[in-house]
Design a protein around this motif. Structure first.
Motif, PDB file in Angstrom:
ATOM      1  N   LYS A  54       0.829  -1.205   0.000  1.00 39.77           N
ATOM      2  CA  LYS A  54       0.000   0.000   0.000  1.00 39.77           C
ATOM      3  C   LYS A  54       0.862   1.252   0.000  1.00 39.77           C
ATOM      4  O   LYS A  54       0.554   2.249  -0.676  1.00 39.77           O
ATOM      5  N   ALA A  55       1.966   1.223   0.769  1.00 38.38           N
ATOM      6  CA  ALA A  55       2.871   2.373   0.814  1.00 38.38           C
ATOM      7  C   ALA A  55       3.470   2.647  -0.561  1.00 38.38           C
ATOM      8  O   ALA A  55       3.588   3.809  -0.981  1.00 38.38           O
TER       9      ALA A  55
ATOM     10  N   VAL B 282       7.824   6.388   5.804  1.00 43.13           N
ATOM     11  CA  VAL B 282       6.370   6.300   5.952  1.00 43.13           C
ATOM     12  C   VAL B 282       6.072   5.808   7.372  1.00 43.13           C
ATOM     13  O   VAL B 282       6.582   4.755   7.782  1.00 43.13           O
TER      14      VAL B 282
ATOM     15  N   GLU C 151       2.119   1.891  -3.400  1.00 43.99           N
ATOM     16  CA  GLU C 151       1.050   2.400  -4.239  1.00 43.99           C
ATOM     17  C   GLU C 151       0.788   3.874  -3.950  1.00 43.99           C
ATOM     18  O   GLU C 151       0.550   4.673  -4.862  1.00 43.99           O
ATOM     19  N   THR C 152       0.835   4.249  -2.676  1.00 41.22           N
ATOM     20  CA  THR C 152       0.591   5.637  -2.278  1.00 41.22           C
ATOM     21  C   THR C 152       1.712   6.552  -2.732  1.00 41.22           C
ATOM     22  O   THR C 152       1.469   7.663  -3.222  1.00 41.22           O
ATOM     23  N   TYR C 153       2.951   6.097  -2.565  1.00 37.81           N
ATOM     24  CA  TYR C 153       4.126   6.892  -2.948  1.00 37.81           C
ATOM     25  C   TYR C 153       4.760   6.226  -4.169  1.00 37.81           C
ATOM     26  O   TYR C 153       5.764   5.524  -4.074  1.00 37.81           O
TER      27      TYR C 153
END
Length: 260
Positions: free
Chosen positions: A84-85, A182, A87-89
């Motif tokens: 997820k990290a 993060v 994907e976010t960054y």
């Protein structure tokens, strides 16, 4: 990375539910796979933490890799958190996460207080100096394309002290890779066991620190950092060595030959 494991129980003990590769420094050379082929252990007679991590990078098969030691217990959903990290960054090549001690966020093995910011940010060179190896994840393709590896003259098993992760991240930074922090908890360190390299705040600790910091910061920045470290961490080491002796040792290390 682990040592003298008799079998593959380390994956279960570490609560690893995703694909994983362990490099086990022991007295034989072999490779074992789990029944479902999601776990692999390389038994090797080679020695050195940096060498074993480089072997893991070369033999890994996933797009995103997360460095770990054998004294971590992972969050059950660690894979989902890491993915997820990324994907976010989306521009991130390297992401550092949070790892707690058994008693929560506390001290590192050398007594340095470990605290974590509560907001994500892109890391410059100096920010990477506060990142420990077990926080680090990376896109394997980015590392391979830039030819980045852990310095095998640094780290546990070399007698040259630690900071191999700092040089790894410095090499990433200089290669133009995007490094992010993060604030997501991914694991907890188990009860502390004896370090393979930290023997106290003696002359050798500071000498090796000087030698290592020059290796990834260069002479000028390493010298400035030595003064900063001697002042900033004085309370931490003052019971073992004086300010002047610690600074002298670091300067001697900075000016020592880089080839050992």
């Amino acid at each position: 990375s682990c040592m003298h494991q008799k079998d593959m129980d380390i994956f279960e003990k570490s609560n690893i539910r995703c694909d994983a590769l362990a490099v086990n420094q022991c007295d034989k050379d072999a490779v074992c796979n789990s029944d479902d082929n999601t776990k692999r252990m390389i038994f090797t007679t080679q020695r050195g933490l940096s060498r074993s991590r480089n072997m893991a990078i070369d033999k890994a098969w996933s797009d995103i890799c997360l460095i770990s030691d054998d004294d971590e217990t992972f969050e059950t959903d660690v894979a989902e958190k890491v993915l997820k990290a990324y994907e976010t960054y989306g521009d991130a090549d390297v992401i550092a996460f949070q790892v707690a001690n058994a008693s929560g966020f506390g001290e590192n093995i050398n007594g340095d207080k470990k605290t974590y910011p509560d907001k994500a940010f892109r890391c410059g060179l100096l920010k990477t100096l506060r990142i420990s190896s077990w926080q680090i994840s990376f896109r394997r393709k980015s590392i391979l394309e830039k030819g980045i590896r852990f310095d095998e003259k640094m780290g546990s098993g070399t007698s040259n002290g630690a900071q191999e992760e700092s040089k790894f991240l410095a090499d990433c930074h200089r290669a133009g890779l995007n490094i992010w922090y993060v604030p997501v908890l991914i694991a907890t360190m188990k009860e502390e066991h004896a370090s393979q390299w930290f023997k106290g705040f003696d002359y050798k600790f500071f000498y090796d620190r000087g030698w290592a910091t020059r290796r990834f910061l260069g002479w000028t920045l390493a010298t400035l950092y030595a003064v900063y470290f001697a002042v900033k961490k004085h309370k931490m080491y003052s019971h073992d060595i004086s300010f002047m002796k610690s600074l002298y040792a670091m300067i001697k290390g900075i000016n020592s030959p880089q080839e050992r």
